[in-house]
Scaffold this active site. Structure first.
Site, PDB file in Angstrom:
ATOM      1  CG  HIS A   1     -14.039  -0.178   5.333  1.00  0.00           C
ATOM      2  ND1 HIS A   1     -13.912   0.991   4.628  1.00  0.00           N
ATOM      3  CD2 HIS A   1     -14.160  -1.165   4.393  1.00  0.00           C
ATOM      4  CE1 HIS A   1     -13.950   0.728   3.326  1.00  0.00           C
ATOM      5  NE2 HIS A   1     -14.089  -0.572   3.171  1.00  0.00           N
TER       6      HIS A   1
ATOM      7  CD  GLU B   1     -12.559   4.243   6.194  1.00  0.00           C
ATOM      8  OE1 GLU B   1     -12.358   5.309   5.602  1.00  0.00           O
ATOM      9  OE2 GLU B   1     -13.489   3.466   5.854  1.00  0.00           O
TER      10      GLU B   1
ATOM     11  CB  SER C   1     -16.797  -0.922   1.661  1.00  0.00           C
ATOM     12  OG  SER C   1     -17.595  -1.579   0.727  1.00  0.00           O
TER      13      SER C   1
HETATM   14  N1  CAA Z   1      -3.056 -11.122  -0.104  1.00  0.00           N
HETATM   15  C1  CAA Z   1      -1.787 -11.324   0.207  1.00  0.00           C
HETATM   16  N2  CAA Z   1      -0.766 -11.016  -0.584  1.00  0.00           N
HETATM   17  C2  CAA Z   1      -1.063 -10.449  -1.744  1.00  0.00           C
HETATM   18  C3  CAA Z   1      -2.372 -10.177  -2.133  1.00  0.00           C
HETATM   19  C4  CAA Z   1      -3.383 -10.545  -1.253  1.00  0.00           C
HETATM   20  N3  CAA Z   1      -4.679 -10.333  -1.504  1.00  0.00           N
HETATM   21  N4  CAA Z   1      -2.361  -9.621  -3.334  1.00  0.00           N
HETATM   22  C5  CAA Z   1      -1.078  -9.548  -3.700  1.00  0.00           C
HETATM   23  N5  CAA Z   1      -0.309 -10.054  -2.751  1.00  0.00           N
HETATM   24  C6  CAA Z   1       1.136 -10.217  -2.778  1.00  0.00           C
HETATM   25  C7  CAA Z   1       1.575 -10.357  -4.196  1.00  0.00           C
HETATM   26  O1  CAA Z   1       1.362 -11.682  -4.638  1.00  0.00           O
HETATM   27  C8  CAA Z   1       3.029  -9.987  -4.132  1.00  0.00           C
HETATM   28  O2  CAA Z   1       3.778 -11.114  -3.787  1.00  0.00           O
HETATM   29  P1  CAA Z   1       4.693 -11.897  -4.876  1.00  0.00           P
HETATM   30  O3  CAA Z   1       6.064 -11.362  -4.700  1.00  0.00           O
HETATM   31  O4  CAA Z   1       4.526 -13.297  -4.453  1.00  0.00           O
HETATM   32  O5  CAA Z   1       4.140 -11.625  -6.240  1.00  0.00           O
HETATM   33  C9  CAA Z   1       3.079  -9.022  -2.957  1.00  0.00           C
HETATM   34  O6  CAA Z   1       1.836  -9.104  -2.295  1.00  0.00           O
HETATM   35  C10 CAA Z   1       3.305  -7.620  -3.392  1.00  0.00           C
HETATM   36  O7  CAA Z   1       2.490  -7.406  -4.494  1.00  0.00           O
HETATM   37  P2  CAA Z   1       2.862  -6.334  -5.554  1.00  0.00           P
HETATM   38  O8  CAA Z   1       4.254  -6.485  -6.070  1.00  0.00           O
HETATM   39  O9  CAA Z   1       1.731  -6.246  -6.527  1.00  0.00           O
HETATM   40  O10 CAA Z   1       2.901  -5.066  -4.587  1.00  0.00           O
HETATM   41  P3  CAA Z   1       3.018  -3.588  -4.935  1.00  0.00           P
HETATM   42  O11 CAA Z   1       4.169  -3.043  -4.229  1.00  0.00           O
HETATM   43  O12 CAA Z   1       2.902  -3.377  -6.405  1.00  0.00           O
HETATM   44  O13 CAA Z   1       1.704  -3.008  -4.232  1.00  0.00           O
HETATM   45  C11 CAA Z   1      -0.578  -2.618  -3.863  1.00  0.00           C
HETATM   46  C12 CAA Z   1       0.450  -3.548  -4.498  1.00  0.00           C
HETATM   47  C13 CAA Z   1      -0.382  -2.564  -2.363  1.00  0.00           C
HETATM   48  C14 CAA Z   1      -1.942  -3.239  -4.182  1.00  0.00           C
HETATM   49  C15 CAA Z   1      -0.393  -1.190  -4.462  1.00  0.00           C
HETATM   50  O14 CAA Z   1      -0.443  -1.252  -5.841  1.00  0.00           O
HETATM   51  C16 CAA Z   1      -1.455  -0.253  -3.957  1.00  0.00           C
HETATM   52  O15 CAA Z   1      -1.359   0.318  -2.891  1.00  0.00           O
HETATM   53  N6  CAA Z   1      -2.539  -0.057  -4.759  1.00  0.00           N
HETATM   54  C17 CAA Z   1      -3.674   0.735  -4.354  1.00  0.00           C
HETATM   55  C18 CAA Z   1      -4.685  -0.184  -3.714  1.00  0.00           C
HETATM   56  C19 CAA Z   1      -5.845   0.579  -3.161  1.00  0.00           C
HETATM   57  O16 CAA Z   1      -5.995   1.771  -3.305  1.00  0.00           O
HETATM   58  N7  CAA Z   1      -6.724  -0.160  -2.488  1.00  0.00           N
HETATM   59  C20 CAA Z   1      -7.924   0.389  -1.917  1.00  0.00           C
HETATM   60  C21 CAA Z   1      -9.044  -0.007  -2.782  1.00  0.00           C
HETATM   61  S1  CAA Z   1     -10.521   0.777  -2.247  1.00  0.00           S
HETATM   62  C22 CAA Z   1     -11.139  -0.274  -1.139  1.00  0.00           C
HETATM   63  O17 CAA Z   1     -10.667  -1.337  -0.842  1.00  0.00           O
HETATM   64  C23 CAA Z   1     -12.340   0.248  -0.491  1.00  0.00           C
HETATM   65  C24 CAA Z   1     -13.536  -0.580  -0.623  1.00  0.00           C
HETATM   66  O18 CAA Z   1     -14.237  -0.625   0.340  1.00  0.00           O
HETATM   67  C25 CAA Z   1     -13.920  -1.185  -1.913  1.00  0.00           C
END
Ligand code: CAA
Length: 275
Positions: A133, A145, A112
């Site tokens: 990514h 990406e 990343s």
């Molecule tokens: N793998 C598979 N399934 C997963 C999971 C994973 N790692 N994590 C959660 N789930 C499942 C959950 O268990 C849930 O299922 P259940 O019904 O069994 O509980 C399902 O997915 C949906 O989860 P949520 O109800 O929590 O979903 P949501 O609609 O609230 O969305 C989200 C969750 C997509 C994370 C949302 O909150 C979101 O978009 N958040 C922003 C995340 C973000 O910005 N990420 C980027 C981070 S930066 C990055 O990654 C860059 C880097 O290089 C560090």
């Protein structure tokens, strides 16, 4: 099509899950059989939940084999690396993968914040090295990406792009610059959010509520840093700051202290929030 995934931590397991969901033959490599088994259980759990919720009809976990031997990746068309976010281990791995894999196999890194070009330079065939990514959590975030390093061939680049599409993702094309597209913007922004915590004397809950209800973020900045991992965020911020030297990119001391104290977010049970 056969895909190898090296490292089955949170990101690698998520990537392997996407491969299985897409019906792709997958080999996942971990350092111990126990870690491989843990990843397999995690993937099985999330896919079972998807079936229970009616999001998919079924899945075939036998598409995934786990191994501790890199040599088992010899016949993969594409290998995606998702090991520790440090340059030297990645460079060593790519030079080993180059020896093991077919000459036409594409070697992708999920880094990343490191330079894909510097990773590619550890091989004699940098034309087949590309960045893929994924974002955390990989199974849920649509973006990949696809990163073109200095010497990436058009063929390797397009193969990686097509694989991201096969995995049901929304790929975008970009060049190998620090932080690529999203982290170049998101890391300093999250660091600003943490600084505002102290400047505005706002609580963690209220800051998160502010960004969710006032800026339409799906989760608040503190929740997000907890999800990504405070250590991972600090490390990525440091890498970006090292390259571009913009003060906003440097991790706020509050986050560095949290990382040093072992408050790493969700994975350690405590970060801004307690889990
Ligand atoms: N793998 C598979 N399934 C997963 C999971 C994973 N790692 N994590 C959660 N789930 C499942 C959950 O268990 C849930 O299922 P259940 O019904 O069994 O509980 C399902 O997915 C949906 O989860 P949520 O109800 O929590 O979903 P949501 O609609 O609230 O969305 C989200 C969750 C997509 C994370 C949302 O909150 C979101 O978009 N958040 C922003 C995340 C973000 O910005 N990420 C980027 C981070 S930066 C990055 O990654 C860059 C880097 O290089 C560090």
């Amino acid at each position: 099509m056969k895909v190898g995934v090296v490292g089955l931590g949170a990101m690698g397991a998520g990537i392997a899950q996407l491969c299985v969901e897409s019906g792709v033959d997958t080999v996942g490599r971990e350092v111990t059989a126990e870690l491989g088994e843990r990843a397999r259980e995690r993937i099985g759990h999330f896919l079972t939940r998807k079936v229970e919720k009616g999001q998919i009809e079924s899945f075939d976990l036998s598409l995934l084999t786990t191994t501790t031997e890199l040599a088992d990746l010899a016949d993969c068309d594409v290998v995606i690396e998702a090991i520790v976010e440090e340059l030297e281990p990645k460079r060593e791995l790519f030079s080993e993968l180059e020896r093991i894999c077919r000459p036409d196999a594409v070697l992708a890194t999920n880094t990343s914040a490191l330079s894909v070009t510097e990773i590619a330079a550890a091989t004699q065939s940098p034309q087949r090295v590309v960045g893929m990514h994924f974002f955390n959590p990989a199974p849920l975030m649509p973006l990949v990406e696809v990163v073109r390093a200095e010497l990436t061939s058009d063929d390797a680049f397009e193969q990686a792009y097509r694989l991201a599409e096969t995995m049901g993702k929304h790929p975008i094309r970009c060049h190998d610059t620090p932080g690529f597209v999203v982290n170049r913007i998101l890391l300093p922004l999250l660091n600003d959010c943490v600084r505002v915590l102290d400047e505005a004397r706002v609580s963690v809950d209220d800051l998160d509520a502010g960004m969710k209800h006032g800026a339409g973020w799906p989760m608040g900045p503190c929740e997000l840093i907890d999800l990504v991992g405070i250590d991972v965020h600090v490390h990525a911020s440091e890498a970006l700051y090292d390259k571009l030297r913009e003060p906003r990119m440097a991790p706020p001391p509050r986050l560095v202290a949290m990382a040093n104290a072992g408050l790493l977010g969700r994975k350690s049970g405590r970060g801004f929030y307690t889990y």
